[in-house]
Each structure stands twice: as C-alpha cells, then as structure tokens.
Scaffold this motif. Structure first.
Motif, PDB file in Angstrom:
ATOM      1  N   PRO A  45       0.817  -1.227   0.000  1.00 32.80           N
ATOM      2  CA  PRO A  45       0.000   0.000   0.000  1.00 32.80           C
ATOM      3  C   PRO A  45       0.848   1.274   0.000  1.00 32.80           C
ATOM      4  O   PRO A  45       0.653   2.174   0.805  1.00 32.80           O
ATOM      5  N   LEU A  46       1.843   1.339  -0.887  1.00 31.81           N
ATOM      6  CA  LEU A  46       2.656   2.533  -1.041  1.00 31.81           C
ATOM      7  C   LEU A  46       3.209   2.559  -2.456  1.00 31.81           C
ATOM      8  O   LEU A  46       3.225   1.544  -3.146  1.00 31.81           O
ATOM      9  N   SER A  53      11.956   6.634   0.208  1.00 33.46           N
ATOM     10  CA  SER A  53      12.224   7.268   1.501  1.00 33.46           C
ATOM     11  C   SER A  53      12.786   6.276   2.515  1.00 33.46           C
ATOM     12  O   SER A  53      13.401   6.674   3.496  1.00 33.46           O
ATOM     13  N   GLU A  54      12.603   4.973   2.279  1.00 35.46           N
ATOM     14  CA  GLU A  54      13.144   3.971   3.194  1.00 35.46           C
ATOM     15  C   GLU A  54      14.667   3.923   3.155  1.00 35.46           C
ATOM     16  O   GLU A  54      15.293   3.383   4.066  1.00 35.46           O
ATOM     17  N   TYR A  55      15.296   4.488   2.121  1.00 35.61           N
ATOM     18  CA  TYR A  55      16.755   4.603   2.104  1.00 35.61           C
ATOM     19  C   TYR A  55      17.245   5.399   3.308  1.00 35.61           C
ATOM     20  O   TYR A  55      18.379   5.237   3.740  1.00 35.61           O
ATOM     21  N   ASN A  98       3.419   1.654  -9.131  1.00 33.98           N
ATOM     22  CA  ASN A  98       4.192   2.486 -10.048  1.00 33.98           C
ATOM     23  C   ASN A  98       3.636   3.910 -10.001  1.00 33.98           C
ATOM     24  O   ASN A  98       2.439   4.103 -10.182  1.00 33.98           O
ATOM     25  N   PRO A  99       4.487   4.903  -9.780  1.00 34.37           N
ATOM     26  CA  PRO A  99       3.999   6.286  -9.761  1.00 34.37           C
ATOM     27  C   PRO A  99       3.656   6.784 -11.162  1.00 34.37           C
ATOM     28  O   PRO A  99       4.169   6.284 -12.157  1.00 34.37           O
ATOM     29  N   PHE A 105       6.581  12.946  -4.106  1.00 34.58           N
ATOM     30  CA  PHE A 105       6.400  12.569  -2.713  1.00 34.58           C
ATOM     31  C   PHE A 105       7.396  13.384  -1.918  1.00 34.58           C
ATOM     32  O   PHE A 105       8.576  13.469  -2.271  1.00 34.58           O
ATOM     33  N   GLU A 106       6.917  14.018  -0.858  1.00 36.30           N
ATOM     34  CA  GLU A 106       7.777  14.849  -0.027  1.00 36.30           C
ATOM     35  C   GLU A 106       7.666  14.388   1.418  1.00 36.30           C
ATOM     36  O   GLU A 106       6.577  14.080   1.903  1.00 36.30           O
TER      37      GLU A 106
END
Length: 170
Positions: A45-46, A53-55, A98-99, A105-106
């Motif tokens: 769900p992302l 951002s998980e980096y 897929n975006p 995304f911020e």
C-alpha cells in the motif's frame, strides 16, 4: 509538538492465498516485470516514490559519518549506510505501486534531520529521481533509480540501475 509515526497499517493486508502468482508469471517468462499486469493484492500500500524514503531509515549513520575526522572510518560508516537500505525489504514480497509521470512525494523528518523529495521523471522507462537535504546542512543525498526486473521461470532477476550520490558537506 510530538510526532507519532505509525508502526503498522490501520487495516490488515488482504490474503494472497486465493491468488496464484505462478499462474500469472508462467505466461510471462522473459518479460520485464514492469510490463506485467498483476492483481492489486500483490502490491504494497505505497508507491515506489514512498519506498525510496526507506533509504533514509538509518540516517543516524550519515550523521555519524559527518562527525568522524578519519576518512577511513567515514567510508566504513557510509558503506554501512549504503547497504542498510536493504534491511527494510527483508521478507517483503509486495511490489510498490508504479507512480504516475510527474507524481511527487515529499517527506520532512525533523527528528532525523532531513527533508526528502522524490519525483517520477520518466514513465517509460520508469525513472524516479530523489533529493535529500540535511536540515543542518551536513549532507546532500540525491540520485535517480531505474529498477529493471525480469522473471525467468524459477528466478527473478533484479537490476537496480541508477546513480546515487552522498555528499558530506562539512
């Protein structure tokens, strides 16, 4: 103001037991996985931009590297940061959405000391770009990612193409 980050999603994940991924994938041997239409239950769900951002989950390593006077120690800590990105993906089989082209995304994490922005800059091939700035002007982290996945019947080939640059400013 206190920030409360959630540890789990508000709804449980839909069971994937009623779907056979192999019945879908066996028709697609040799194809790039980004071109295969998958049932939505196989997605997380992302979006991929959120997953970027998980980096930054182990930002404390960058802050530590910025404070070390010895260049060899700095390089060791930066290497640990580079491989720490895969820690959040352990046993995760879901694919991010897929975006859309131009989607952004911020994320600002004041307690971690950074601000991230990512954008889908190309649709085909899919390319996502990101830029992270330290709120204390200690570092900048930026790059572009072009994930390429192929299914070969008994295995999946993942080629995370792209360039990432971490600049320690001090």
């Amino acid at each position: 103001m206190s920030l409360c980050l959630r540890k789990s999603l508000p709804a449980e994940m839909i069971s994937r037991n009623n779907f056979s991924i192999w019945s879908i994938l066996k028709k697609c041997i040799g194809m790039e996985l980004s071109k295969i239409a998958m049932p939505v239950v196989f997605n997380e769900p992302l979006s991929f931009l959120q997953r970027i951002s998980e980096y930054m989950e182990h930002t404390h390593l960058i802050h530590k590297a910025c404070s070390l006077p010895d260049s060899m120690e700095r390089m060791q800590v930066v290497a640990a940061f580079a491989v720490s990105a895969v820690a959040s993906q352990w046993e995760r089989t879901g694919k991010p959405f897929n975006p859309l082209l131009g989607e952004t995304f911020e994320l600002t994490r004041e307690e971690e000391g950074y601000r991230l922005i990512s954008e889908q800059v190309s649709h085909h091939p899919p390319v996502s770009a990101f830029h992270v700035q330290s709120l204390q002007q200690e570092f900048e982290f930026h790059g572009s990612i072009y994930p390429k996945l192929k299914f070969w019947g008994k295995s999946v080939e993942a080629e995370p193409k792209g360039t990432m640059t971490l600049e320690l400013l001090k």
